[in-house]
Write an enzyme that holds these catalytic residues in place. Structure first.
Site, PDB file in Angstrom:
ATOM      1  N   CYS A   1     -19.135  -0.849   8.152  1.00 45.21           N
ATOM      2  CA  CYS A   1     -19.477  -0.200   9.422  1.00 45.21           C
ATOM      3  C   CYS A   1     -20.780  -0.678  10.044  1.00 45.21           C
ATOM      4  O   CYS A   1     -20.772  -1.189  11.166  1.00 45.21           O
ATOM      5  CB  CYS A   1     -19.520   1.310   9.233  1.00 45.21           C
ATOM      6  SG  CYS A   1     -17.868   1.993   8.987  1.00 45.21           S
TER       7      CYS A   1
ATOM      8  N   LYS B   1       0.837  -1.204   0.000  1.00 43.68           N
ATOM      9  CA  LYS B   1       0.000   0.000   0.000  1.00 43.68           C
ATOM     10  C   LYS B   1       0.871   1.251   0.000  1.00 43.68           C
ATOM     11  O   LYS B   1       0.653   2.184  -0.767  1.00 43.68           O
ATOM     12  CB  LYS B   1      -0.849   0.032   1.288  1.00 43.68           C
ATOM     13  CG  LYS B   1      -2.306  -0.177   1.046  1.00 43.68           C
ATOM     14  CD  LYS B   1      -3.094  -0.010   2.335  1.00 43.68           C
ATOM     15  CE  LYS B   1      -4.412  -0.747   2.174  1.00 43.68           C
ATOM     16  NZ  LYS B   1      -5.273  -0.674   3.311  1.00 43.68           N
TER      17      LYS B   1
ATOM     18  N   THR C   1     -13.378   3.053  15.200  1.00 42.77           N
ATOM     19  CA  THR C   1     -14.570   2.818  16.018  1.00 42.77           C
ATOM     20  C   THR C   1     -14.246   1.741  17.048  1.00 42.77           C
ATOM     21  O   THR C   1     -13.931   0.604  16.676  1.00 42.77           O
ATOM     22  CB  THR C   1     -15.733   2.373  15.108  1.00 42.77           C
ATOM     23  OG1 THR C   1     -15.909   3.372  14.097  1.00 42.77           O
ATOM     24  CG2 THR C   1     -17.017   2.199  15.909  1.00 42.77           C
TER      25      THR C   1
ATOM     26  N   GLY D   1     -25.170  -3.063   4.163  1.00 40.69           N
ATOM     27  CA  GLY D   1     -23.927  -3.840   4.258  1.00 40.69           C
ATOM     28  C   GLY D   1     -22.814  -2.885   4.599  1.00 40.69           C
ATOM     29  O   GLY D   1     -23.041  -1.852   5.234  1.00 40.69           O
TER      30      GLY D   1
ATOM     31  N   GLU E   1     -18.181   6.115   2.934  1.00 41.95           N
ATOM     32  CA  GLU E   1     -17.419   5.844   1.717  1.00 41.95           C
ATOM     33  C   GLU E   1     -18.234   6.322   0.523  1.00 41.95           C
ATOM     34  O   GLU E   1     -19.458   6.236   0.531  1.00 41.95           O
ATOM     35  CB  GLU E   1     -17.122   4.345   1.610  1.00 41.95           C
ATOM     36  CG  GLU E   1     -16.104   3.912   2.639  1.00 41.95           C
ATOM     37  CD  GLU E   1     -15.927   2.403   2.707  1.00 41.95           C
ATOM     38  OE1 GLU E   1     -16.300   1.707   1.766  1.00 41.95           O
ATOM     39  OE2 GLU E   1     -15.414   1.939   3.736  1.00 41.95           O
TER      40      GLU E   1
ATOM     41  N   PHE F   1     -32.404   8.065   5.056  1.00 44.00           N
ATOM     42  CA  PHE F   1     -32.330   6.657   5.484  1.00 44.00           C
ATOM     43  C   PHE F   1     -33.688   5.978   5.540  1.00 44.00           C
ATOM     44  O   PHE F   1     -33.946   5.133   6.391  1.00 44.00           O
ATOM     45  CB  PHE F   1     -31.580   6.529   6.821  1.00 44.00           C
ATOM     46  CG  PHE F   1     -30.111   6.418   6.599  1.00 44.00           C
ATOM     47  CD1 PHE F   1     -29.369   7.534   6.279  1.00 44.00           C
ATOM     48  CD2 PHE F   1     -29.470   5.189   6.650  1.00 44.00           C
ATOM     49  CE1 PHE F   1     -28.018   7.446   6.002  1.00 44.00           C
ATOM     50  CE2 PHE F   1     -28.117   5.075   6.386  1.00 44.00           C
ATOM     51  CZ  PHE F   1     -27.393   6.210   6.061  1.00 44.00           C
TER      52      PHE F   1
HETATM   53  N1  LIG Z   1     -14.675   2.819   6.245  1.00 43.35           N
HETATM   54  C1  LIG Z   1     -15.576   3.648   6.738  1.00 43.35           C
HETATM   55  O1  LIG Z   1     -16.499   4.103   6.038  1.00 43.35           O
HETATM   56  C2  LIG Z   1     -15.477   4.104   8.180  1.00 43.35           C
HETATM   57  C3  LIG Z   1     -16.224   5.204   8.592  1.00 43.35           C
HETATM   58  C4  LIG Z   1     -16.123   5.618   9.934  1.00 43.35           C
HETATM   59  C5  LIG Z   1     -15.335   4.891  10.817  1.00 43.35           C
HETATM   60  N2  LIG Z   1     -14.650   3.796  10.382  1.00 43.35           N
HETATM   61  C6  LIG Z   1     -13.804   3.089  11.345  1.00 43.35           C
HETATM   62  O2  LIG Z   1     -12.444   3.479  11.113  1.00 43.35           O
HETATM   63  C7  LIG Z   1     -11.556   2.374  11.319  1.00 43.35           C
HETATM   64  C8  LIG Z   1     -10.738   2.121  10.061  1.00 43.35           C
HETATM   65  O3  LIG Z   1     -11.629   1.710   9.041  1.00 43.35           O
HETATM   66  P1  LIG Z   1     -11.156   1.600   7.519  1.00 43.35           P
HETATM   67  O4  LIG Z   1     -12.362   1.262   6.719  1.00 43.35           O
HETATM   68  O5  LIG Z   1     -10.344   2.783   7.184  1.00 43.35           O
HETATM   69  O6  LIG Z   1     -10.186   0.326   7.613  1.00 43.35           O
HETATM   70  P2  LIG Z   1      -9.217  -0.250   6.483  1.00 43.35           P
HETATM   71  O7  LIG Z   1      -9.210  -1.711   6.668  1.00 43.35           O
HETATM   72  O8  LIG Z   1      -9.567   0.331   5.158  1.00 43.35           O
HETATM   73  O9  LIG Z   1      -7.787   0.369   6.876  1.00 43.35           O
HETATM   74  C9  LIG Z   1      -7.087   0.033   8.020  1.00 43.35           C
HETATM   75  C10 LIG Z   1      -5.604   0.127   7.715  1.00 43.35           C
HETATM   76  O10 LIG Z   1      -4.875   0.025   8.934  1.00 43.35           O
HETATM   77  C11 LIG Z   1      -3.690  -0.713   8.668  1.00 43.35           C
HETATM   78  N3  LIG Z   1      -3.170  -1.203   9.951  1.00 43.35           N
HETATM   79  C12 LIG Z   1      -3.672  -2.155  10.767  1.00 43.35           C
HETATM   80  N4  LIG Z   1      -2.937  -2.248  11.878  1.00 43.35           N
HETATM   81  C13 LIG Z   1      -1.938  -1.349  11.777  1.00 43.35           C
HETATM   82  C14 LIG Z   1      -0.873  -0.958  12.618  1.00 43.35           C
HETATM   83  N5  LIG Z   1      -0.686  -1.525  13.815  1.00 43.35           N
HETATM   84  N6  LIG Z   1      -0.038   0.010  12.191  1.00 43.35           N
HETATM   85  C15 LIG Z   1      -0.226   0.607  10.984  1.00 43.35           C
HETATM   86  N7  LIG Z   1      -1.236   0.280  10.152  1.00 43.35           N
HETATM   87  C16 LIG Z   1      -2.083  -0.673  10.550  1.00 43.35           C
HETATM   88  C17 LIG Z   1      -4.127  -1.773   7.700  1.00 43.35           C
HETATM   89  O11 LIG Z   1      -3.020  -2.317   6.984  1.00 43.35           O
HETATM   90  C18 LIG Z   1      -5.084  -0.989   6.811  1.00 43.35           C
HETATM   91  O12 LIG Z   1      -4.409  -0.434   5.703  1.00 43.35           O
HETATM   92  C19 LIG Z   1     -12.442   1.211  11.751  1.00 43.35           C
HETATM   93  O13 LIG Z   1     -12.502   1.178  13.153  1.00 43.35           O
HETATM   94  C20 LIG Z   1     -13.809   1.585  11.187  1.00 43.35           C
HETATM   95  O14 LIG Z   1     -14.855   1.018  11.926  1.00 43.35           O
HETATM   96  C21 LIG Z   1     -14.694   3.391   9.079  1.00 43.35           C
END
Ligand SMILES: NC(=O)c1ccc[n+]([C@@H]2O[C@H](COP(=O)([O-])OP(=O)(O)OC[C@H]3O[C@@H](n4cnc5c(N)ncnc54)[C@H](O)[C@@H]3O)[C@@H](O)[C@H]2O)c1
Length: 431
Positions: free
Chosen positions: A256, A36, A119, A253, A151, A245
């Protein structure tokens, strides 16, 4: 301007990095995933999110991408945790990445504020702070800053957030975190850590409840002759309810809602409270995905073996390549279990979903997916499907049966073309 380390370069991390850089902050975006980071260093963005690549490019001189953990943790005044917190098989949140990050924090260098954007269950912040205290990490203070972006519209959601929530037990720490967002001039709620954590879960659980509620109304509409789109419009005109909503469909799905609803149910359960409403929300959502099978059988007969069914849209919603908990996965699985031949197409998400659905035939376009199909299910309402040449599609299909899982297509004109059309929550459709 401040120096921020963003831990985790996924959907939330990259959007946070790009938007915070746009606000003028210096960013170090660190991920353990070397592939990445290599792509990001070459100017490529490994996820699909509209506007993200452009924003990163525009701010490239303020964003550094690295896999060097020690350097990244040492350098940020603020360390934003944006790591994934996926569900465990029991439905609880898996916090192993959070604890991994805590283990990697610098033991004795500089002053840092650790900010959790991921989260995490209510109480996690308290546990993290206890752990930091136990390790004698006085140089690291703590704040919760849950993220609400969606997203597909993530940049706009970040830049024009309905609210920014900062939870910290020390008001000075909360002020410093809030200050990072000052330029955005958005409503700011400063609170304690546990309440900030709960706001995130309660918001997602409420939105999921709204979806399951309107889906149940839709199911009752189907047997009573009402039309859920009109019903939703009428409900939404009431300011106490609001129009958002209330779109009936084949279930929510994504990365989240499913995990956060089940995590909140587990958080309650683990604390001795049975959150009955959420159990129903989850069950309704699961059943909703499967109702499509019943609709197909009503038109094609009980035997789906050998029937060619096209699924349009495989990501969990349009404008994202995220396939986590997408309705398409359950639907494809059920159809394959019935012996159907499943052909899938998605404008962006096919590479992500291929490994999950090895028995699905992937078509290079919607038109090809529909060739010879006995039914088409619109699973995710990408714009390209709304603009499809449906007259040509009808000619190409073996049978003009269209199940619109998102009520996104124009039922009237499709029926005029000769389609048998079934949406969600109305008694339309003719052969
Ligand atoms: N995706 C969404 O729409 C969204 C919206 C709000 C909140 N969230 C929350 O935000 C958080 C992240 O979600 P996301 O969708 O971005 O996840 P994601 O899986 O897209 O990204 C997470 C990243 O963290 C990296 N990672 C994991 N452990 C690591 C570490 N110790 N050091 C460095 N990098 C590390 C992974 O390699 C990955 O690239 C989750 O808790 C999710 O619930 C997500």
């Amino acid at each position: 301007m401040s120096r921020l380390t963003v831990v985790g370069a996924g959907y939330v991390g990259l959007v946070t990095a790009a938007c915070m850089a746009e606000l003028g902050h210096e960013i170090i975006a660190m991920d353990l995933d070397g592939q990445k980071i290599a792509l990001l260093r070459q100017g490529q963005v490994p996820i699909y999110e509209p506007g993200l690549a452009e924003l990163i490019a525009a701010n490239h001189d303020r964003i550094e991408f690295t896999t060097e953990q020690a350097y990244a943790y040492r350098t940020g005044e603020f360390i934003f945790l944006c790591v994934d917190t996926p569900p465990t098989p029991s439905g609880d949140a898996d916090l192993s990445r959070i604890w991994q990050a805590i283990d990697d924090l610098p033991p004795d260098e500089g002053e840092h504020i650790l900010v959790t954007k991921s989260t995490v269950p209510v109480g996690t912040g308290a546990l993290v702070q206890a752990e930091l205290a136990q390790r004698g990490y006085r140089h690291i203070s703590y704040a919760s800053n849950p993220e609400f972006l969606r997203e597909g519209t993530a940049i706009d959601d970040f830049m024009r957030a309905d609210r920014i929530v900062v939870g910290a037990d020390d008001p000075a720490v909360a002020e410093r975190v809030a200050g990072l967002y000052e330029k955005l001039d958005r409503p700011m709620l400063i609170t304690d850590v546990a309440s900030a954590e709960m706001i995130k879960y309660a918001s997602n659980a409420f939105l999921a409840t709204k979806i399951s509620f309107i889906n149940e109304i839709a199911n009752v509409c189907e047997v009573t002759g009402a039309d859920v789109t009109v019903v939703a419009r009428g409900m939404g005109m009431d300011r106490r309810i609001g129009p958002h909503f209330l779109q009936a469909g084949i279930g929510y799905g994504g990365s989240c809602f499913p995990k956060d609803v089940s995590a909140l149910k587990q958080i309650a359960g683990n604390s001795g409270y049975h959150f009955q409403l959420l159990s129903a929300v989850i069950e309704v959502n699961e059943l909703q995905k499967r109702r499509v099978i019943g609709k197909l059988k009503r038109h094609l007969g009980d035997e789906l073996r050998g029937r060619r069914i096209a699924l349009l849209g495989l990501s969990f919603k349009p404008n994202t390549d995220d396939i986590r908990e997408a309705s398409s996965i359950v639907l494809a699985g059920r159809l394959l279990a019935e012996g159907a031949v499943v052909v899938g197409y998605d404008p962006i998400a096919m590479d992500n979903i291929r490994a999950l659905l090895p028995k699905v035939i992937f078509a290079p376009s919607a038109a090809v997916a529909l060739e010879g199909a006995e039914a088409c299910v619109l699973v995710t309402e990408w714009r390209e499907f709304l603009d499809l040449d449906w007259a040509a599609a009808k000619q190409a299909m073996a049978r003009p049966l269209l199940i619109d899982g998102r009520n996104a297509l124009d039922a009237g004109s499709l029926m005029d073309l000769g389609f048998t059309y079934e949406g969600v929550g109305a008694r339309v459709g003719r052969t």
